[in-house]
Design a protein around this motif. Structure first.
Motif, short mmCIF file in Angstrom:
data_model
loop_
_atom_site.label_atom_id
_atom_site.label_comp_id
_atom_site.label_asym_id
_atom_site.label_seq_id
_atom_site.Cartn_x
_atom_site.Cartn_y
_atom_site.Cartn_z
N SER A 47 -27.80 -47.85 41.33
CA SER A 47 -27.13 -48.31 42.53
C SER A 47 -26.59 -47.07 43.26
O SER A 47 -26.75 -45.95 42.78
N PRO A 100 -16.77 -50.46 46.57
CA PRO A 100 -17.61 -49.30 46.87
C PRO A 100 -17.45 -48.85 48.31
O PRO A 100 -16.92 -49.58 49.16
N SER A 153 -23.04 -46.29 45.89
CA SER A 153 -21.61 -46.14 45.66
C SER A 153 -21.11 -47.15 44.64
O SER A 153 -21.44 -48.33 44.70
N HIS A 154 -20.31 -46.65 43.70
CA HIS A 154 -19.71 -47.49 42.66
C HIS A 154 -18.20 -47.54 42.88
O HIS A 154 -17.55 -46.49 43.02
N TYR A 177 -27.95 -51.97 37.29
CA TYR A 177 -26.62 -52.58 37.20
C TYR A 177 -26.41 -53.31 35.88
O TYR A 177 -26.98 -54.38 35.64
N ASN A 223 -18.93 -54.30 42.14
CA ASN A 223 -18.88 -52.88 41.74
C ASN A 223 -19.74 -51.91 42.54
O ASN A 223 -19.29 -50.80 42.82
N SER A 224 -20.95 -52.26 42.93
CA SER A 224 -21.83 -51.26 43.54
C SER A 224 -22.77 -51.89 44.55
O SER A 224 -23.18 -53.04 44.40
N GLN A 237 -20.88 -42.03 45.00
CA GLN A 237 -22.34 -42.18 44.99
C GLN A 237 -23.00 -41.30 43.93
O GLN A 237 -24.19 -40.97 44.05
#
Length: 353
Positions: free
Chosen positions: A264, A279, A266-267, A12, A344-345, A312
């Motif tokens: 990571s 996400p 899902s963003h 990240y 974000n994720s 993802q």
């Protein structure tokens, strides 16, 4: 004792910045004029997201998110030190960095020796001071071993994997931050400067249809409506197969090898269905539960289309790790998933041995 260790972690980028900037991507997203106002209104958000956003747009919550991430990273580093590998194989995505319009390989072994690289290029471009208060031009050395990398590429080709390889990074390019941040974060106290293990990076074209179309990054919805998609990235099943082949190669050698999936899941900025605001946590939890239950065959049949729909994309790095874990018979010893609506994720961590 096994000669192999598997780790999963996040790279990240905003963890390298300050709390003030950690929710910056969401603040930027909310300025997109093509996102409906009702979606941007915090009153429409889940209660957990409103609480995380708070009265200061996530600034207060950033410290807690950072603490959870540093705990996961410390656990991974402790496992790595106890294992003491000869080489660390890292699967990481290349986000329009080393590979651009000239060529985008599905997978590529970076057969580099030691390489000195700027540590904070991504944060500098985003206008965030680094978390350590170091000079913007601070550099670290990534230790490599081109001979081991060349043997891996040759072994994979002879095992039926048409593996690309690179002997030199593109002039003027960023070094892929997925790989760079792996060292930076596993040596967080020293900003990556005292990390002694040799890295063998393998880039994965996680961004696939968005690799060039969105230049591996952020996009406004006005641009998305007219984008010309690129060819798909490798499927989760293919990533599993490649991970298994890499594990087989090292199983026939003498090195003690740690395998790391660096990403990571899902963003938000990739999740079009949620307007890039948060996400897809439900999708992440479904796949995380399959991982916890050791259902790698079920993970291997996840479709690339579903991965892209959930934002993802970068999880393909983890599918490579799943293949290695399955091939070598490693067991999950510990894992967690740090979830968020604002930063974000969602960020899983895992240790397999």
């Amino acid at each position: 004792m096994s000669r192999f260790l598997g780790l999963g972690m996040t790279h990240y980028p905003l963890l390298a910045g300050t709390d003030e900037h950690m929710a910056g991507l969401l603040r930027w997203t909310l300025q997109d004029p093509d996102i409906p106002e009702r979606e941007k209104d915090p009153a429409s958000w889940p209660a957990s997201m409103r609480a995380e956003w708070g009265a200061d747009q996530g600034r207060s919550a950033a410290a807690g998110h950072r603490a959870h991430l540093l705990d996961g990273l410390a656990r991974c580093r402790a496992a790595l030190d106890e294992f003491a590998p000869d080489v660390v194989v890292v699967w990481g995505d290349d986000q329009y960095e080393n590979f651009r319009e000239e060529v985008v390989p599905p997978f590529c072994v970076l057969a580099y020796d030691d390489l000195e690289v700027p540590a904070f290029e991504v944060m500098n471009e985003r206008g965030s001071p680094n978390a350590w208060g170091l000079p913007d031009d601070f550099r670290i050395t990534l230790r490599g071993d081109s001979a081991i990398a060349r043997r891996l590429a040759d072994g994979l080709i002879n095992d039926g994997v048409d593996m690309a390889y690179s002997y030199r990074k593109r002039d003027g390019a960023h070094f892929p931050h997925a790989i760079l941040n792996t060292q930076l974060f596993l040596d967080y106290d020293h900003a990556g400067a005292r990390f002694a293990y040799r890295l063998l990076p393998i880039t994965v074209n996680c961004y696939g249809e968005h690799a060039i179309a969105r230049k591996g990054g952020l996009a406004r919805f006005a641009d998305i409506s007219s984008e010309e998609l690129d060819p798909s990235g490798p499927s989760p099943a293919r990533c599993v197969e490649v991970g298994r082949a890499i594990a087989r190669h090292f199983a026939g050698n003498d090195e003690r090898v740690a395998f790391i999936a660096s990403s990571s899941w899902s963003h938000a900025f990739l999740t079009d269905a949620l307007w890039h605001i948060r996400p897809d946590t439900a999708a992440d939890r479904r796949l995380y539960q399959l991982m916890v239950e050791g259902r790698f065959d079920d993970l291997a049949v996840v479709s690339g289309r579903d991965v892209v729909a959930a934002g993802q994309h970068e999880m393909l790095n983890w599918f490579c790790l799943f293949g290695a874990v399955q091939e070598l018979g490693l067991q999950r010893r510990w894992s967690t998933m740090v979830t968020t609506d604002v930063f974000n994720s969602n960020k899983p961590f895992g240790i397999f041995s």
